[in-house]
Structures are given as structure tokens and as C-alpha cells.
Design a protein around this motif. Structure first.
Motif, PDB file in Angstrom:
ATOM      1  N   SER A  28       0.831  -1.197   0.000  1.00  0.00           N
ATOM      2  CA  SER A  28       0.000   0.000   0.000  1.00  0.00           C
ATOM      3  C   SER A  28       0.871   1.255   0.000  1.00  0.00           C
ATOM      4  N   THR A  29       0.268   2.362  -0.430  1.00  0.00           N
ATOM      5  CA  THR A  29       0.978   3.640  -0.418  1.00  0.00           C
ATOM      6  C   THR A  29       1.383   4.019   0.999  1.00  0.00           C
ATOM      7  N   THR A  30       0.487   3.777   1.955  1.00  0.00           N
ATOM      8  CA  THR A  30       0.777   4.095   3.355  1.00  0.00           C
ATOM      9  C   THR A  30       1.990   3.328   3.869  1.00  0.00           C
ATOM     10  N   LYS A  31       2.062   2.048   3.516  1.00  0.00           N
ATOM     11  CA  LYS A  31       3.192   1.229   3.976  1.00  0.00           C
ATOM     12  C   LYS A  31       4.501   1.692   3.346  1.00  0.00           C
ATOM     13  N   LEU A  32       4.467   2.013   2.063  1.00  0.00           N
ATOM     14  CA  LEU A  32       5.682   2.487   1.401  1.00  0.00           C
ATOM     15  C   LEU A  32       6.147   3.826   1.966  1.00  0.00           C
ATOM     16  N   LEU A  33       5.200   4.712   2.230  1.00  0.00           N
ATOM     17  CA  LEU A  33       5.563   5.991   2.834  1.00  0.00           C
ATOM     18  C   LEU A  33       6.138   5.776   4.235  1.00  0.00           C
ATOM     19  N   GLY A  34       5.640   4.762   4.929  1.00  0.00           N
ATOM     20  CA  GLY A  34       6.192   4.430   6.246  1.00  0.00           C
ATOM     21  C   GLY A  34       7.642   3.984   6.140  1.00  0.00           C
ATOM     22  N   PHE A  35       7.951   3.155   5.131  1.00  0.00           N
ATOM     23  CA  PHE A  35       9.329   2.714   4.925  1.00  0.00           C
ATOM     24  C   PHE A  35      10.243   3.908   4.638  1.00  0.00           C
ATOM     25  N   ILE A  36       9.748   4.843   3.814  1.00  0.00           N
ATOM     26  CA  ILE A  36      10.535   6.031   3.486  1.00  0.00           C
ATOM     27  C   ILE A  36      10.756   6.876   4.731  1.00  0.00           C
ATOM     28  N   GLU A  37       9.735   6.997   5.573  1.00  0.00           N
ATOM     29  CA  GLU A  37       9.865   7.770   6.812  1.00  0.00           C
ATOM     30  C   GLU A  37      10.923   7.156   7.725  1.00  0.00           C
ATOM     31  N   TYR A  38      10.905   5.835   7.907  1.00  0.00           N
ATOM     32  CA  TYR A  38      11.897   5.180   8.769  1.00  0.00           C
ATOM     33  C   TYR A  38      13.307   5.371   8.219  1.00  0.00           C
ATOM     34  N   PHE A  84      16.672   6.989  10.027  1.00  0.00           N
ATOM     35  CA  PHE A  84      17.933   6.256  10.072  1.00  0.00           C
ATOM     36  C   PHE A  84      19.067   7.107   9.500  1.00  0.00           C
ATOM     37  N   VAL A  85      18.835   7.708   8.317  1.00  0.00           N
ATOM     38  CA  VAL A  85      19.867   8.523   7.680  1.00  0.00           C
ATOM     39  C   VAL A  85      20.126   9.789   8.487  1.00  0.00           C
ATOM     40  N   GLY A  86      19.053  10.450   8.922  1.00  0.00           N
ATOM     41  CA  GLY A  86      19.204  11.693   9.677  1.00  0.00           C
ATOM     42  C   GLY A  86      19.943  11.503  10.985  1.00  0.00           C
ATOM     43  N   LEU A  87      19.567  10.460  11.741  1.00  0.00           N
ATOM     44  CA  LEU A  87      20.234  10.193  13.012  1.00  0.00           C
ATOM     45  C   LEU A  87      21.683   9.753  12.800  1.00  0.00           C
ATOM     46  N   SER A  88      21.931   8.985  11.746  1.00  0.00           N
ATOM     47  CA  SER A  88      23.299   8.569  11.435  1.00  0.00           C
ATOM     48  C   SER A  88      24.176   9.782  11.167  1.00  0.00           C
ATOM     49  N   LEU A  89      23.647  10.714  10.364  1.00  0.00           N
ATOM     50  CA  LEU A  89      24.388  11.934  10.073  1.00  0.00           C
ATOM     51  C   LEU A  89      24.645  12.743  11.336  1.00  0.00           C
ATOM     52  N   LEU A 100      13.432  12.419   1.749  1.00  0.00           N
ATOM     53  CA  LEU A 100      12.989  11.518   2.821  1.00  0.00           C
ATOM     54  C   LEU A 100      12.225  12.276   3.898  1.00  0.00           C
ATOM     55  N   LEU A 101      12.744  13.444   4.273  1.00  0.00           N
ATOM     56  CA  LEU A 101      12.120  14.210   5.347  1.00  0.00           C
ATOM     57  C   LEU A 101      10.804  14.848   4.914  1.00  0.00           C
ATOM     58  N   SER A 102      10.585  15.000   3.603  1.00  0.00           N
ATOM     59  CA  SER A 102       9.272  15.464   3.137  1.00  0.00           C
ATOM     60  C   SER A 102       8.190  14.493   3.598  1.00  0.00           C
ATOM     61  N   VAL A 103       8.489  13.201   3.469  1.00  0.00           N
ATOM     62  CA  VAL A 103       7.553  12.169   3.901  1.00  0.00           C
ATOM     63  C   VAL A 103       7.459  12.144   5.424  1.00  0.00           C
TER      64      VAL A 103
END
Length: 389
Positions: free
Chosen positions: A83-93, A97-102, A138-141
Motif C-alpha cells: 500500500s501507499t501508506t506502507k511504502l511511505l512508512g518505509f521512506i519515513e523510517y 535512520f539517515v538523519g540520526l546517522s548523520l 525523505l524528510l518530506s515524507v
């Protein structure tokens, strides 16, 4: 997994299950390859060493990576009923991950930094433009999901990820920290759906005010504590406005090189290796054998693969943009507005400050969004076809 391995994986997957794909999508990808072939052939005729063959193949793989990844996501979404909701959830996670790593890399001084003693850093991500644009997308989502489905933990993760983006210090990164929340808020203010109206919108505005205040406080604090480090992006912006910045110089060199070429090279390109070696020499670099991008996708692609290739790829992006805009204005679906925002950011970056189309990181983020849009227009609720090859 490197870009080459990911591209090969996508190629194999699409080839095995090509019967499940709409033929016109496959024809577009094949046309990309056909249009790139003359330029690559010209470049190969001028190659003097094995590394140049590798470099030519690598640059071509970057260009083909996006279209192939879109097709692969098309198959995955259609087959596994994602679903679109699930894919957007993956993008949000992924954003967290990328933001905290940075953020951790920057605070702990791990990886690459910009200047001695500077707080601005990109961790292990060697390309500022690529990671800045990818994290902005990523952060847009993440901002969208924080407003439509608020939660304390995800809000804290969002703030930390925004801080990680800001601390890159690159112009796209700094602008995105401010403009992305504003753009998402604008989309949701106009958007309307069954689960996004009335009380939900009232709750939305109750979240927007504290979110905006906290973001402004954090941005102001970071700016005050590190005021000297803003001189670099400000200086570059002033130089570009005055007509003598690095990007302006590269644009002039790229334009000159394009005008000086033969008619055949103008139409079909001269390959990435040949074109980028000319840019490298004209820019004034002394070490032999180097490569330099203009860092405007349309010009770099025109130089390497010709005018027809550029027209095809931007016509496709324009088609996506117009159709998403029409659908958003007509039915006001918030998710469609989010896709429109992401495609706009991706395309604008490609045209003005590049490199988006040739960057594996931002392309990996936008590919599932394009696949979702294509599926919506084909009727996402129709039964999935079994995979056969």
C-alpha cells in the motif's frame, strides 16, 4: 551493495518478469539505452586505458539506474500489494535512520568534514549534494506523516533528523530545513480526503504552531552558535549572483564545450568520459586524466548522450509533474500533493544545482514515488498479476 550491483539486480529482476510490465514502460527504458549508445560509442573510440572503460560504464549505469529501479518497484508494489501508506512508512523510517546517522557522525566527528574545526559535516557520505537532496526528499515524507499521524517519538526523531540535515551546511540542506516543512504544510492545508478533514485539520493546526516554533528556535540556536560557518554558503551565493561563482564558471565552460562540438556530437553526445575530460581541462585542473561534471544534470546529460536523450528524460518528468498537479488540484488528495512536492524538488535540483538524475541516493528515494504514481493511473486496486517468466 554498489550502484553496479543494484543495477544488475534490477536488470535481472525486470528481465525475468518483463511480461508483467506494461510494454510502453519497457519501450521507454529501451529507448533511453538506444539514445545513449552513439555517445558511448564515440567515447569508447577515444578511450586510452581500461579505467576509462570502467568510468564510462559507471556513468551510464547511474543514468539507467533510475528507470530500472522504477520498473522494479512497479513489479514489487503490484505483486506484493504494497500500500501507499506502507511504502511511505518505509521512506519515513529511512529518513530517521539517515538523519540520526548523520547527526551522530557530526557530533562525534566521524567521517568527512568541511574545513578545519568546522561543525558542518557529511559523515561517511562523500557527496554533499546527493545526501542533502536524498535526506530532503525523505524528510518530506517524515514531516507529512508527523502531521497526519502525530506521535511524540516520531516527532523527536524528526527534529533530530532535521538537525542532521542542517549540519551538512550545504545550501540545499540549509534551505530544505526551512522550506520542506513549509511546503508540506501548504500541501496539507489545501489537501482533503476522507481521513483528512474537519477535526483532523484542526488537530493539524494545533501541531503546526509548536512544530514551527521549535524548528525556528533550533535553527536560530544553531545559526547563532555557528555564525562564522555560514560565511561559506553565503559567499558562494553572492559569487553566483555576481556572475563569477564556481557554478557560473562551470556553466560557461560547459556551454562553450557544447557549442564547439560537431553536429553529430551535439545530437548524440560524446560519452561521459570524453565530455567530462574536456570540462576538467577547461576548468584549469592540472593533473592529467581527471573528470569534472558541470553539476547541472541537463547539461551533463546533453554533453554525454545528446539532445534527444535530454528531451526524453525531462519530457517524462514533465509528464509526471503535470499529471500530478492536475490530479492534486482536481481531487485534492494529500498524498498526491506530497508526490508532486517530491517530484518538483527532485526535478528543480536536477535543473539548477544537479546532480539528481545521476545521483543514486536521491534516485533511490524518488523511484518508489514514481512507481506509485504510475500504478495509481493504471488502477492500483486491480488484482495483481502472478509473476511469470
Amino acid at each position: 551493495m554498489c550502484i553496479r550491483d543494484r543495477l544488475i539486480t534490477a536488470l535481472l529482476f525486470v528481465f525475468l518478469y518483463r511480461k508483467c510490465l506494461p510494454r510502453h514502460y519497457l519501450y521507454i527504458v529501451v529507448l533511453f539505452l538506444i539514445l545513449a549508445t552513439p555517445g558511448v560509442s564515440i567515447s569508447l573510440a577515444r578511450i586510452t586505458g581500461p579505467y576509462e572503460i570502467y568510468y564510462e560504464a559507471r556513468e551510464l549505469s547511474k543514468v539507467l539506474y533510475g528507470p530500472m529501479l522504477v520498473l522494479m518497484y512497479f513489479l514489487l508494489i503490484r505483486t506484493y500489494r504494497l500500500s501507499t501508506t506502507k511504502l511511505l512508512g518505509f521512506i519515513e523510517y529511512t529518513a530517521y535512520f539517515v538523519g540520526l546517522s548523520l547527526l551522530l557522525m557530526q557530533l562525534l566527528g566521524i567521517g568527512f568534514t568541511e574545513g578545519q574545526g568546522s561543525i558542518w559535516a557529511k559523515g561517511f557520505f562523500s557527496s554533499q549534494n546527493d545526501i542533502s537532496l536524498a535526506l530532503a526528499l525523505l524528510l518530506s515524507v517524515a514531516v507529512f506523516n508527523n502531521i497526519t499521524n502525530p506521535g511524540t517519538v516520531r516527532f523527536v526523531l524528526l527534529l533530530m533528523s532535521l538537525s542532521g540535515l542542517a549540519l551538512i551546511g550545504q545550501r540545499v540542506a540549509l534551505a530544505s530545513v526551512v522550506l520542506i516543512p513549509i511546503a508540506v504544510i501548504a500541501v496539507l492545508s489545501y489537501g482533503r480526503s476522507l481521513d483528512w478533514s474537519g477535526d483532523r485539520k484542526k488537530k493539524f493546526f494545533s501541531i503546526v504552531i509548536p512544530l514551527s516554533v521549535i524548528t525556528l528556535i533550533i535553527t536560530g540556536y544553531l545559526g547563532y552558535k555557528n555564525i562564522d560557518t555560514f560565511s561559506r554558503p553565503i559567499t558562494k551565493i553572492k559569487a553566483n549572483i555576481e556572475g563569477h561563482g564556481q557554478r557560473i564558471e562551470l556553466y560557461k565552460i560547459g556551454t562553450s564545450q557544447l557549442q564547439d562540438r560537431s553536429t553529430v556530437e551535439k545530437i548524440f553526445g560524446e560519452g561521459a568520459t570524453s565530455y567530462q575530460k574536456w570540462i576538467y581541462k577547461r576548468y584549469g585542473y592540472k593533473p592529467p586524466g581527471g573528470y569534472r561534471l558541470v553539476e547541472m544534470d541537463w547539461m551533463d546529460l546533453y554533453g554525454a548522450y545528446g539532445i534527444a536523450f535530454v528531451v526524453l528524460i525531462y519530457s517524462f518528468l514533465l509528464y509526471l509533474w503535470i499529471r500530478l498537479l492536475h490530479e492534486f488540484v482536481r481531487i485534492r488528495n494529500p498524498e498526491v500533493g506530497l508526490f508532486l512536492l517530491m517530484i518538483s524538488l527532485y526535478t528543480l535540483n536536477s535543473l539548477v544545482v544537479g546532480h539528481a538524475l545521476t545521483g543514486p541516493m536521491p534516485t533511490s528515494v524518488i523511484a518508489p514515488v514514481i512507481a506509485i504514481a504510475l500504478l495509481r493511473w493504471r488502477g492500483i486496486d486491480q488484482p495483481a498479476e502472478p509473476l511469470r517468466h
